[in-house]
Design a protein around this motif. Structure first.
Motif, PDB file in Angstrom:
ATOM      1  N   HIS A   2       0.831  -1.203   0.000  1.00  0.00           N
ATOM      2  CA  HIS A   2       0.000   0.000   0.000  1.00  0.00           C
ATOM      3  C   HIS A   2       0.864   1.251   0.000  1.00  0.00           C
ATOM      4  CE1 HIS A   2      -0.197   1.924   4.182  1.00  0.00           C
ATOM      5  NE2 HIS A   2       0.751   1.022   4.284  1.00  0.00           N
ATOM      6  N   HIS A   3       0.246   2.375  -0.339  1.00  0.00           N
ATOM      7  CA  HIS A   3       0.887   3.680  -0.203  1.00  0.00           C
ATOM      8  C   HIS A   3      -0.185   4.760  -0.292  1.00  0.00           C
ATOM      9  CE1 HIS A   3       0.625   3.422  -4.615  1.00  0.00           C
ATOM     10  NE2 HIS A   3       0.742   4.743  -4.652  1.00  0.00           N
ATOM     11  N   TRP A   4       0.187   5.976   0.084  1.00  0.00           N
ATOM     12  CA  TRP A   4      -0.692   7.135  -0.006  1.00  0.00           C
ATOM     13  C   TRP A   4      -0.300   7.921  -1.257  1.00  0.00           C
ATOM     14  CZ3 TRP A   4      -4.547   7.373   3.598  1.00  0.00           C
ATOM     15  CH2 TRP A   4      -4.392   6.572   4.730  1.00  0.00           C
ATOM     16  N   GLU A   5      -1.261   8.184  -2.122  1.00  0.00           N
ATOM     17  CA  GLU A   5      -0.990   8.833  -3.404  1.00  0.00           C
ATOM     18  C   GLU A   5      -1.519  10.263  -3.411  1.00  0.00           C
ATOM     19  OE1 GLU A   5      -3.099   7.564  -7.145  1.00  0.00           O
ATOM     20  OE2 GLU A   5      -1.083   6.774  -7.554  1.00  0.00           O
ATOM     21  N   ARG A   6      -0.606  11.212  -3.578  1.00  0.00           N
ATOM     22  CA  ARG A   6      -0.947  12.639  -3.603  1.00  0.00           C
ATOM     23  C   ARG A   6      -1.823  13.015  -2.394  1.00  0.00           C
ATOM     24  NH1 ARG A   6      -1.485  11.027  -8.861  1.00  0.00           N
ATOM     25  NH2 ARG A   6      -3.768  10.902  -8.716  1.00  0.00           N
ATOM     26  N   ALA A   7      -1.518  12.426  -1.264  1.00  0.00           N
ATOM     27  CA  ALA A   7      -2.296  12.687  -0.047  1.00  0.00           C
ATOM     28  C   ALA A   7      -1.825  13.968   0.622  1.00  0.00           C
ATOM     29  CB  ALA A   7      -2.187  11.519   0.921  1.00  0.00           C
ATOM     30  N   ALA A   8      -2.770  14.752   1.092  1.00  0.00           N
ATOM     31  CA  ALA A   8      -2.446  16.001   1.778  1.00  0.00           C
ATOM     32  C   ALA A   8      -3.458  16.213   2.900  1.00  0.00           C
ATOM     33  CB  ALA A   8      -2.478  17.173   0.802  1.00  0.00           C
ATOM     34  N   GLY A   9      -2.981  16.823   3.981  1.00  0.00           N
ATOM     35  CA  GLY A   9      -3.857  17.166   5.090  1.00  0.00           C
ATOM     36  C   GLY A   9      -4.386  15.977   5.868  1.00  0.00           C
ATOM     37  N   LEU A  10      -3.661  14.846   5.836  1.00  0.00           N
ATOM     38  CA  LEU A  10      -4.136  13.654   6.546  1.00  0.00           C
ATOM     39  C   LEU A  10      -4.201  13.916   8.045  1.00  0.00           C
ATOM     40  CD1 LEU A  10      -2.336  10.622   4.847  1.00  0.00           C
ATOM     41  CD2 LEU A  10      -4.759  11.240   4.729  1.00  0.00           C
ATOM     42  N   ASP A  11      -5.334  13.591   8.639  1.00  0.00           N
ATOM     43  CA  ASP A  11      -5.498  13.733  10.084  1.00  0.00           C
ATOM     44  C   ASP A  11      -6.349  12.576  10.577  1.00  0.00           C
ATOM     45  OD1 ASP A  11      -5.356  15.161  12.651  1.00  0.00           O
ATOM     46  OD2 ASP A  11      -7.522  15.341  12.374  1.00  0.00           O
ATOM     47  N   GLY A  12      -5.989  12.055  11.727  1.00  0.00           N
ATOM     48  CA  GLY A  12      -6.752  10.953  12.300  1.00  0.00           C
ATOM     49  C   GLY A  12      -5.902  10.098  13.211  1.00  0.00           C
ATOM     50  N   HIS A  13      -6.335   8.852  13.382  1.00  0.00           N
ATOM     51  CA  HIS A  13      -5.648   7.904  14.271  1.00  0.00           C
ATOM     52  C   HIS A  13      -4.968   6.822  13.451  1.00  0.00           C
ATOM     53  CE1 HIS A  13      -7.682   9.513  17.866  1.00  0.00           C
ATOM     54  NE2 HIS A  13      -8.774   9.546  17.123  1.00  0.00           N
ATOM     55  N   VAL A  14      -3.807   6.372  13.933  1.00  0.00           N
ATOM     56  CA  VAL A  14      -3.077   5.269  13.327  1.00  0.00           C
ATOM     57  C   VAL A  14      -2.794   4.246  14.419  1.00  0.00           C
ATOM     58  CG1 VAL A  14      -1.004   4.543  12.087  1.00  0.00           C
ATOM     59  CG2 VAL A  14      -1.987   6.808  11.653  1.00  0.00           C
ATOM     60  N   MET A  15      -3.175   2.996  14.170  1.00  0.00           N
ATOM     61  CA  MET A  15      -2.955   1.912  15.124  1.00  0.00           C
ATOM     62  C   MET A  15      -2.112   0.836  14.450  1.00  0.00           C
ATOM     63  SD  MET A  15      -5.816  -0.569  16.897  1.00  0.00           S
ATOM     64  CE  MET A  15      -6.932   0.827  17.009  1.00  0.00           C
ATOM     65  N   ILE A  16      -1.038   0.396  15.090  1.00  0.00           N
ATOM     66  CA  ILE A  16      -0.171  -0.632  14.531  1.00  0.00           C
ATOM     67  C   ILE A  16       0.081  -1.698  15.590  1.00  0.00           C
ATOM     68  CG2 ILE A  16       0.948   0.784  12.762  1.00  0.00           C
ATOM     69  CD1 ILE A  16       3.167   1.432  14.653  1.00  0.00           C
ATOM     70  N   PHE A  17       0.074  -2.964  15.170  1.00  0.00           N
ATOM     71  CA  PHE A  17       0.262  -4.055  16.128  1.00  0.00           C
ATOM     72  C   PHE A  17       0.595  -5.340  15.380  1.00  0.00           C
ATOM     73  CE2 PHE A  17      -4.154  -3.596  14.981  1.00  0.00           C
ATOM     74  CZ  PHE A  17      -4.574  -4.879  14.671  1.00  0.00           C
TER      75      PHE A  17
END
Length: 304
Positions: A72-87
């Motif tokens: 996966h990847h983020w394409e031309r993403a801007a202004g990303l806001d939120g929560h990220v959970m990794i485990f």
């Protein structure tokens, strides 16, 4: 391949934060894989999120799920806001059924909740963030319980999701194909509970899914970035961890149930796979949660 680096994974193979606090790789613009699960709740932003060559437009709110091996990847993403959970999957030991639930959710990958569902998801992420930051007695169990609830909510939401994603060039995403189906069938073999994991071999798994050993290696490596042998060893280590944490069986008994006739070889295998001895893991897993040392989690790496 991005890896979740935890000095003592038996303590806390989990982190939750914002895109900023988790780090710039949480919004990486180049295709990459993880050895861990990632769940994102996007409250704001624009661009696209691309998972396995399928492009999902960002029109918040969204719940995104990426499992180990997915690209996966983020394409031309801007202004990303939120929560990220990794485990890692070790964090799912108390609720092993959630492993299958995550695999199923990853087939959709990108969910757009309605207002009511978005409020519930936002509240769950907020509570988990507070628990993680506060680290009160028993907080690890609370986090695992909240994650279980979150996945059930996501599963309900996914049943109403019928929008087909776009591929990277804007056309409908391609069908999974035979190789992807073989990899999924192999994954289901690894998900079998208890003693079934002990008897797994690459040759036996290939026979079970009806392909040659070479084809199984190719299909699984393409889907996950890892070999079938590596994934079988991970599954055996998980079963051993479950038995060490949840039972009073001796190390010799655990070794036998995990598929090892020689306890000494099992101990060497377990240390190589987990970084600790069976005894150290058992003691660490049974320590009071509030007495555990909390470790930072990073996801360093560059694309292969």
């Amino acid at each position: 391949m991005h890896r979740l680096e935890v000095p003592a994974p038996e303590v806390l193979p989990f982190a939750i934060g914002s895109f900023d606090s988790i780090g710039p790789l949480s919004r990486a613009g180049f295709p990459h894989r993880h050895t861990f699960h990632e769940i994102v709740y996007v409250r704001a932003g624009r661009g696209h999120h691309v998972v396995d060559q399928r492009s999902w437009p960002i029109t918040p709110p969204h719940l995104g799920i990426v499992t180990p091996g997915q690209v996966h990847h983020w394409e031309r993403a801007a202004g990303l806001d939120g929560h990220v959970m990794i485990f890692t999957e070790d964090f799912l030991l108390p609720t092993p059924g959630d492993r299958d639930r995550l695999r199923e959710l990853s087939r959709v990958s990108w969910l757009s909740p309605d207002r009511r569902s978005a409020g519930i998801l936002a509240a769950l992420f907020a509570e988990m963030t507070r628990e993680y930051a506060g680290r009160a007695p028993g907080f690890i169990s609370v986090l695992q319980s909240y994650l279980h609830v979150l996945l059930i909510r996501a599963d309900r939401l996914s049943r109403t999701a019928g929008t087909a994603p776009e591929s990277g060039d804007g056309t409908a995403g391609p069908p999974a194909g035979r190789a992807a189906e073989i990899a999924r069938r192999f994954d289901r073999l690894l998900a079998e509970p208890g003693p079934a994991v002990a008897g797994l071999s690459v040759r036996g798994c290939a026979a079970s899914v009806g392909v040659s050993v070479g084809y199984l290696n190719e299909a699984v490596k393409r889907a996950t970035g890892l070999t079938p042998g590596h994934l079988i060893r991970q599954a055996q280590a998980r079963e051993a961890k479950r038995l060490l944490a949840a039972t009073d069986l001796t190390v010799r008994q655990v070794a036998r149930l995990a598929g090892f006739s020689d306890p000494a070889y099992f101990s060497r295998f377990f240390r190589r796979e987990t970084g600790s001895s069976p005894g150290d893991f058992r003691r660490g897993s049974r320590a009071d949660h509030h007495d555990r040392r909390i470790l930072s989690i990073d996801c360093p790496g560059t694309p292969e």
